[in-house]
Each structure stands twice: as structure tokens, then as C-alpha cells.
Design a protein around this motif. Sequence first.
Motif, short mmCIF file in Angstrom:
data_model
loop_
_atom_site.label_atom_id
_atom_site.label_comp_id
_atom_site.label_asym_id
_atom_site.label_seq_id
_atom_site.Cartn_x
_atom_site.Cartn_y
_atom_site.Cartn_z
N UNK A 146 0.79 -1.23 0.00
CA UNK A 146 0.00 0.00 0.00
C UNK A 146 0.82 1.27 0.00
N UNK A 147 2.13 1.14 0.12
CA UNK A 147 3.00 2.30 0.10
C UNK A 147 3.04 3.08 1.40
N UNK A 148 2.66 2.43 2.49
CA UNK A 148 2.63 3.11 3.79
C UNK A 148 3.96 3.06 4.53
N UNK A 149 4.94 2.32 3.98
CA UNK A 149 6.19 2.07 4.70
C UNK A 149 7.38 2.65 3.94
N UNK A 150 8.16 3.48 4.63
CA UNK A 150 9.41 3.99 4.08
C UNK A 150 10.61 3.23 4.65
N UNK A 151 10.51 2.81 5.89
CA UNK A 151 11.58 2.09 6.58
C UNK A 151 10.96 0.91 7.32
N UNK A 152 11.62 -0.24 7.24
CA UNK A 152 11.07 -1.46 7.80
C UNK A 152 12.09 -2.13 8.71
N UNK A 153 11.66 -2.52 9.90
CA UNK A 153 12.48 -3.28 10.83
C UNK A 153 11.69 -4.54 11.18
N UNK A 154 12.25 -5.71 10.82
CA UNK A 154 11.57 -6.98 11.07
C UNK A 154 12.57 -8.01 11.60
N UNK A 155 12.04 -9.08 12.15
CA UNK A 155 12.92 -10.17 12.56
C UNK A 155 13.30 -11.00 11.32
N UNK A 156 14.30 -11.85 11.47
CA UNK A 156 14.84 -12.60 10.34
C UNK A 156 13.80 -13.49 9.68
N UNK A 157 13.02 -14.20 10.47
CA UNK A 157 12.03 -15.13 9.90
C UNK A 157 10.98 -14.39 9.08
N UNK A 158 10.52 -13.26 9.58
CA UNK A 158 9.53 -12.47 8.84
C UNK A 158 10.16 -11.91 7.57
N UNK A 159 11.39 -11.46 7.64
CA UNK A 159 12.08 -10.95 6.46
C UNK A 159 12.17 -12.03 5.39
N UNK A 160 12.47 -13.24 5.79
CA UNK A 160 12.57 -14.35 4.83
C UNK A 160 11.23 -14.63 4.17
N UNK A 161 10.15 -14.63 4.95
CA UNK A 161 8.82 -14.87 4.42
C UNK A 161 8.43 -13.76 3.44
#
Length: 54
Positions: free
Chosen positions: A33-48
Motif C-alpha cells: 500500500x505504500x505506507x512504509x518507508x523504513x522497515x524493521x523486522x525479525x529474520x524469519x519475517x524478512x525471509x517470508x
Amino acid sequence: MIGADHATLAEMIGLLVVSGLHKAAATRAALRGGFVDHLVVDVKLAEVLRLAEV
């Protein structure tokens, strides 16, 4: 902020901090949706998210 409507989200500068695979669909929707400019996630979520090519 725990929850916000689309108008509020659109006005915000998009830092999203998320942890947990159960939030993958909502995270993907926020990215698409274009709501995110910067993202911080855990490794498992990043992989998914990477495998789904957001």
C-alpha cells in the motif's frame, strides 16, 4: 500507535517495526500500500516477505 485508519497512515512517515510470522499478511499489505518507508523486522519475517516478493 496500535491502530490507525488509512487517512492517518497516509499522513505518517512510514517507519514500521514488526516481529512475528503471524503479522506477515498485514506487513505485506502495508508495504504494497505504500505506507512504509523504513522497515524493521525479525529474520524469519524478512525471509517470508522476501520469498513472497512483497
